[in-house]
Write an enzyme that holds these catalytic residues in place. Structure first.
Site, PDB file in Angstrom:
ATOM      1  N   HIS A 167       0.961  -1.177  -0.014  1.00  0.00           N
ATOM      2  CA  HIS A 167       0.051   0.015  -0.111  1.00  0.00           C
ATOM      3  C   HIS A 167       0.966   1.319  -0.055  1.00  0.00           C
ATOM      4  CE1 HIS A 167      -3.495  -2.424   1.978  1.00  0.00           C
ATOM      5  NE2 HIS A 167      -3.757  -1.935   0.943  1.00  0.00           N
ATOM      6  N   CYS A 254      -3.044   0.518   9.533  1.00  0.00           N
ATOM      7  CA  CYS A 254      -4.222  -0.534   9.026  1.00  0.00           C
ATOM      8  C   CYS A 254      -5.151  -0.794  10.215  1.00  0.00           C
ATOM      9  CB  CYS A 254      -3.340  -1.782   8.844  1.00  0.00           C
ATOM     10  SG  CYS A 254      -1.955  -1.639   7.733  1.00  0.00           S
TER      11      CYS A 254
HETATM   12  N1  GLY Z   1      -2.746  -8.778   4.957  1.00  0.00           N
HETATM   13  C1  GLY Z   1      -3.267  -7.621   4.705  1.00  0.00           C
HETATM   14  C2  GLY Z   1      -3.553  -7.446   3.266  1.00  0.00           C
HETATM   15  O1  GLY Z   1      -2.822  -8.166   2.413  1.00  0.00           O
HETATM   16  O2  GLY Z   1      -4.462  -6.813   2.809  1.00  0.00           O
END
Ligand code: GLY
Length: 263
Positions: A167, A254
């Site tokens: 991300h 997150c």
């Molecule tokens: N394990 C978090 C993701 O890959 O979105």
């Protein structure tokens, strides 16, 4: 002010037993559930210690990655948007988070598709909303979000997450209205020109995902040189264990949705 790091509320979700099946780019071992839960409790306690009201939603066994609530929604002072995760196993998380968001915001908007977008690719600063395209966020998803947030008067800038980085925010965090913690590989594109930058120290790139939450910076434990850099720069750093979430490519941002509901 108020867009990017001062918040009255947060939403988290308790880790499910199924989290051991969570997505990961590289298998570095199975997360230990007890340790994950302890780290999560420490994280929630740190958010609450700033005076924020923190809701912890019940675990969702059918969605192993659902502890990473940030990817399922974007909460802004003027409204909330339910995301459309690009990982097929995570698509249903968006629907699952919607009632908790609606409880606070009333009406919420949603990304309908065909594009995809995950909250981990969105960095909100005081002046703009930065969105990095990635394997989980595509141009259609970015454009659909742009149309929604433009209605609310926000400016969105599309960027590119570096290759092989999950991300956009895997590699950066907002520290205050003008300052971003970033890896050198991300900042090299010039995407943060005009901001003050603090770089992760060599071999500590994995700590770039932190969060500024009111008077604190929640920061993953185990990166002492970058922690010291932040401390010397005057930030109130709270280190939180992240070893188990890291096995699933998860970090500080997150694990929560952070917001101040509309008045
Ligand atoms: N394990 C978090 C993701 O890959 O979105």
């Amino acid at each position: 002010m108020g867009l990017s790091y001062t918040f009255t509320h947060a939403i988290c979700r308790a880790p499910s037993n199924s989290i051991i099946d969570g997505l990961r780019a590289v298998d570095t071992g199975t997360p230990d559930l007890d340790t994950f839960r302890q780290h999560h409790a420490d994280y929630v306690a740190a958010l609450r210690a700033t005076g924020a009201e923190v809701t912890v939603l019940a675990p969702l066994e059918e969605f192993p990655d659902s502890v990473f609530v940030e990817d399922a929604a974007l909460c802004l002072p003027k409204g909330a948007v339910i995301m459309r995760p690009g990982a097929p196993s995570r698509l249903g998380e968006a629907l699952a988070i919607a009632p908790a968001i609606a409880e606070t915001y009333g009406e919420v908007r949603a990304i309908e598709g065909p594009g995809f977008i995950e909250g981990g690719d969105i960095l909100v600063t005081e002046r703009e909303i930065l969105v990095g395209k990635s394997a989980r966020t595509d141009a259609d998803g970015v454009e659909e979000l742009r149309a929604i947030v433009s209605d609310w008067g926000y400016t969105l800038r599309e960027l590119q997450t570096p290759p092989d980085v999950l991300h956009f925010k895997t590699d950066c965090s907002l520290l205050d209205a003008e300052t971003i913690l970033t890896t050198r590989r991300l900042a090299a594109s010039g995407c943060f020109d005009g901001y003050n930058l603090i770089y992760t120290e060599d071999d500590e790139e994995a700590c770039a995902n932190a969060i500024r939450f009111n008077d604190r910076v929640l920061f993953p434990a185990g990166f002492p040189r970058t922690a010291e850099t932040l401390d010397k720069a005057g930030y109130n750093v709270t280190e939180i264990g992240n070893s188990e979430a890291a096995k699933l490519d998860g970090g500080m941002s997150c694990l929560s949705l952070r917001f101040t509901p509309p008045a």
